[in-house]
Design a protein around this motif. Structure first.
Motif, PDB file in Angstrom:
ATOM      1  N   MET A   1     -57.522 -15.693  13.940  1.00  0.00           N
ATOM      2  CA  MET A   1     -57.408 -16.851  13.053  1.00  0.00           C
ATOM      3  C   MET A   1     -56.099 -16.802  12.278  1.00  0.00           C
ATOM      4  O   MET A   1     -55.421 -17.823  12.103  1.00  0.00           O
ATOM      5  N   ASP A   2     -55.708 -15.604  11.835  1.00  0.00           N
ATOM      6  CA  ASP A   2     -54.444 -15.443  11.117  1.00  0.00           C
ATOM      7  C   ASP A   2     -53.268 -15.909  11.975  1.00  0.00           C
ATOM      8  O   ASP A   2     -52.339 -16.554  11.481  1.00  0.00           O
ATOM      9  N   LYS A   3     -53.296 -15.560  13.259  1.00  0.00           N
ATOM     10  CA  LYS A   3     -52.201 -15.957  14.149  1.00  0.00           C
ATOM     11  C   LYS A   3     -52.122 -17.475  14.263  1.00  0.00           C
ATOM     12  O   LYS A   3     -51.041 -18.056  14.270  1.00  0.00           O
ATOM     13  N   ARG A   4     -53.274 -18.117  14.351  1.00  0.00           N
ATOM     14  CA  ARG A   4     -53.294 -19.570  14.529  1.00  0.00           C
ATOM     15  C   ARG A   4     -52.976 -20.306  13.231  1.00  0.00           C
ATOM     16  O   ARG A   4     -52.623 -21.480  13.255  1.00  0.00           O
ATOM     17  N   LEU A   5     -53.150 -19.615  12.096  1.00  0.00           N
ATOM     18  CA  LEU A   5     -52.887 -20.236  10.802  1.00  0.00           C
ATOM     19  C   LEU A   5     -51.565 -19.761  10.205  1.00  0.00           C
ATOM     20  O   LEU A   5     -51.350 -19.869   9.004  1.00  0.00           O
ATOM     21  N   LEU A   6     -50.694 -19.216  11.061  1.00  0.00           N
ATOM     22  CA  LEU A   6     -49.417 -18.714  10.576  1.00  0.00           C
ATOM     23  C   LEU A   6     -48.621 -19.809   9.881  1.00  0.00           C
ATOM     24  O   LEU A   6     -47.909 -19.557   8.910  1.00  0.00           O
ATOM     25  N   TYR A   7     -48.758 -21.037  10.362  1.00  0.00           N
ATOM     26  CA  TYR A   7     -48.045 -22.174   9.748  1.00  0.00           C
ATOM     27  C   TYR A   7     -48.431 -22.312   8.280  1.00  0.00           C
ATOM     28  O   TYR A   7     -47.568 -22.480   7.408  1.00  0.00           O
ATOM     29  N   PHE A   8     -49.743 -22.241   7.985  1.00  0.00           N
ATOM     30  CA  PHE A   8     -50.189 -22.388   6.602  1.00  0.00           C
ATOM     31  C   PHE A   8     -49.671 -21.244   5.740  1.00  0.00           C
ATOM     32  O   PHE A   8     -49.300 -21.445   4.577  1.00  0.00           O
ATOM     33  N   GLN A   9     -49.636 -20.039   6.285  1.00  0.00           N
ATOM     34  CA  GLN A   9     -49.147 -18.899   5.522  1.00  0.00           C
ATOM     35  C   GLN A   9     -47.657 -19.026   5.234  1.00  0.00           C
ATOM     36  O   GLN A   9     -47.198 -18.711   4.134  1.00  0.00           O
ATOM     37  N   GLN A  10     -46.906 -19.506   6.221  1.00  0.00           N
ATOM     38  CA  GLN A  10     -45.475 -19.707   6.000  1.00  0.00           C
ATOM     39  C   GLN A  10     -45.240 -20.805   4.970  1.00  0.00           C
ATOM     40  O   GLN A  10     -44.361 -20.685   4.091  1.00  0.00           O
ATOM     41  N   LEU A  11     -46.027 -21.877   5.071  1.00  0.00           N
ATOM     42  CA  LEU A  11     -45.911 -22.963   4.097  1.00  0.00           C
ATOM     43  C   LEU A  11     -46.229 -22.461   2.690  1.00  0.00           C
ATOM     44  O   LEU A  11     -45.519 -22.793   1.729  1.00  0.00           O
ATOM     45  N   ALA A  12     -47.275 -21.643   2.571  1.00  0.00           N
ATOM     46  CA  ALA A  12     -47.648 -21.103   1.262  1.00  0.00           C
ATOM     47  C   ALA A  12     -46.537 -20.229   0.701  1.00  0.00           C
ATOM     48  O   ALA A  12     -46.229 -20.273  -0.503  1.00  0.00           O
ATOM     49  N   THR A  13     -45.901 -19.417   1.548  1.00  0.00           N
ATOM     50  CA  THR A  13     -44.812 -18.543   1.092  1.00  0.00           C
ATOM     51  C   THR A  13     -43.621 -19.356   0.607  1.00  0.00           C
ATOM     52  O   THR A  13     -43.042 -19.063  -0.460  1.00  0.00           O
ATOM     53  N   ILE A  14     -43.265 -20.397   1.367  1.00  0.00           N
ATOM     54  CA  ILE A  14     -42.099 -21.212   0.991  1.00  0.00           C
ATOM     55  C   ILE A  14     -42.354 -21.946  -0.324  1.00  0.00           C
ATOM     56  O   ILE A  14     -41.532 -21.907  -1.250  1.00  0.00           O
ATOM     57  N   LEU A  15     -43.503 -22.628  -0.418  1.00  0.00           N
ATOM     58  CA  LEU A  15     -43.790 -23.391  -1.628  1.00  0.00           C
ATOM     59  C   LEU A  15     -43.996 -22.472  -2.832  1.00  0.00           C
ATOM     60  O   LEU A  15     -43.611 -22.815  -3.957  1.00  0.00           O
ATOM     61  N   GLY A  16     -44.599 -21.300  -2.614  1.00  0.00           N
ATOM     62  CA  GLY A  16     -44.755 -20.346  -3.710  1.00  0.00           C
ATOM     63  C   GLY A  16     -43.416 -19.856  -4.211  1.00  0.00           C
ATOM     64  O   GLY A  16     -43.209 -19.709  -5.425  1.00  0.00           O
ATOM     65  N   SER A  17     -42.483 -19.610  -3.299  1.00  0.00           N
ATOM     66  CA  SER A  17     -41.140 -19.176  -3.698  1.00  0.00           C
ATOM     67  C   SER A  17     -40.426 -20.275  -4.484  1.00  0.00           C
ATOM     68  O   SER A  17     -39.733 -19.998  -5.478  1.00  0.00           O
ATOM     69  N   VAL A  18     -40.597 -21.521  -4.029  1.00  0.00           N
ATOM     70  CA  VAL A  18     -39.993 -22.650  -4.753  1.00  0.00           C
ATOM     71  C   VAL A  18     -40.553 -22.722  -6.173  1.00  0.00           C
ATOM     72  O   VAL A  18     -39.817 -22.955  -7.142  1.00  0.00           O
TER      73      VAL A  18
END
Length: 392
Positions: free
Chosen positions: A248-265
């Protein structure tokens, strides 16, 4: 004393400070949501897998549950071999298919149908009625509601359509044995379940199984049992809860990347807001700071007071951002769970106190560090130059 004086000065300019606090609150809320999003779906998926008590999934070799139309041939034999493995408490076979609800000569949209072992409530929880027998079905609550069907009613189902005419080739009457809450359905999904032998017969797939749910004995390690099942039945793949969560983590990598980018912003915005408001305040009090240094107040004490301003701003912003973030998470969760294929009982935003505290702590730390630069400049400007600038 100096710290309290600086804080009073900060809050005397109420409008400016309120705007800064509002911006920090929004940034903190965004970071909070991204922190919960980063692991929320995987965590809730893992919890959902364990609700039924069947922690392992056995599927056709090389595929995930219902990832393809592949099936396991000789399901009865495979099920007995799985059940014989040490540590297995129960085995629940499932066969997935599509049936059509017949209305006179026409047929409605396809309904996802699960062939199950009626003695195990692996995929659903009965809310009204009893386990189905031959010629009986269990309806999902949305299907029962939409079609106004209840326990004891009869409906006609077809396993095939005549594509050229759009009609059911052959319909069979089934009695409603129960209405149930289907654990893995998405919101308002219309689905049903019936004994697996009925599905095998209607779809002409004798002995075929799409997957097995496996319940373990108490104290048995899921990963070790999965390895033993794979060794005993090499023609299938066995997944423990941890392995399914990893997939599931592999398939949801997009959400994790999005969370990292927006959290950094969000962190960058917080740093800019705090440093801007502190810099303006320091420039307005430049003469006061120079005077304090001239009468012997140490640089460290002045720097501490300035950094404390940033710390307080970020801390208050976090407190205001926490309820805002929870409200935003609830709204976003309802929107995202409306996507087809996402089980309604899952959540994109999982409350994890440790991760939330870490996120809020990072915001506060960033606020303190953001006040460090203007404070350092103010306290390390040569005293003579600072006094001349103030006099000019």
């Amino acid at each position: 004393m100096i710290v309290s004086a600086f804080l009073r000065s900060l809050f005397r300019r109420g409008g400016r400070t309120a705007l800064a606090l509002a911006g920090i609150a929004v940034s903190a809320a965004l970071l909070l949501d991204m922190t919960m999003l980063a692991s929320g779906l995987t965590k809730s998926f893992g919890e959902l897998l364990g609700v039924s008590g069947y922690a392992l999934r056995v599927t056709p070799r090389g595929s995930l549950p219902f990832d393809s139309e592949a099936g396991i041939a000789g399901g009865d034999s495979v099920g007995r071999r799985i059940a014989a493995v040490q540590g297995v408490r129960a085995v629940a076979p499932v066969l997935g298919a599509q049936f059509y609800l017949a209305r006179g000569d026409s047929a409605g949209e396809p309904l996802f149908t699960s062939g199950v072992d009626p003695s195990s409530q692996f995929l659903y929880r009965i809310v009204d009625g009893r386990a189905p027998g031959p010629g009986e079905v269990v309806l999902s609550e949305p299907l029962a509601r939409d079609e106004r069907l209840g326990v004891g009613d009869t409906l006609r189902l077809a396993a095939e359509l005549d594509v050229s005419l759009g009609r059911a080739r052959q319909t069979t009457p089934y009695r409603v044995a129960a209405v149930a809450d289907f654990l893995y359905d998405y919101a308002d999904q219309r689905s049903l379940a019936m004994p697996i032998t009925d599905v095998q017969r209607a779809t002409d797939r004798p002995g075929e199984v799409s997957l097995f749910g496996v319940a373990t004995d108490a104290g048995v390690d899921d990963d070790a049992l999965a390895d033993r099942i794979t060794a005993a039945v090499p023609e299938v793949s066995t997944y423990s809860t941890s392995e399914l969560m990893a997939e599931m983590d592999k398939r949801l990598l997009y959400f994790q990347q999005l969370a990292t980018i927006l959290g950094s912003v969000a962190l960058v915005v917080t740093a800019l807001l705090v440093s801007t408001i502190i810099t303006i305040g320091v420039r307005e009090r430049f003469g006061e700071i120079a005077t304090l240094r001239a009468i012997g107040v140490g640089r460290g004490r002045v720097l501490l007071a300035i950094v404390t301003e940033g710390l307080v701003l970020a801390g208050i912003g976090c407190l205001a951002g926490l309820p805002l973030g929870l409200w935003m998470a609830g709204r976003l969760d309802r929107i995202l769970l409306g996507f087809p294929g996402i089980p309604a009982k899952m959540t994109f935003f999982a409350w994890d106190p440790a991760r939330v505290l870490l996120a809020m702590g990072i915001v506060i730390a960033v606020g303190a560090v953001a006040g460090l630069l203007p404070g350092w400049n103010a306290t390390h400007t040569p005293l003579g130059q600072a006094l001349r600038e103030e006099a000019e």
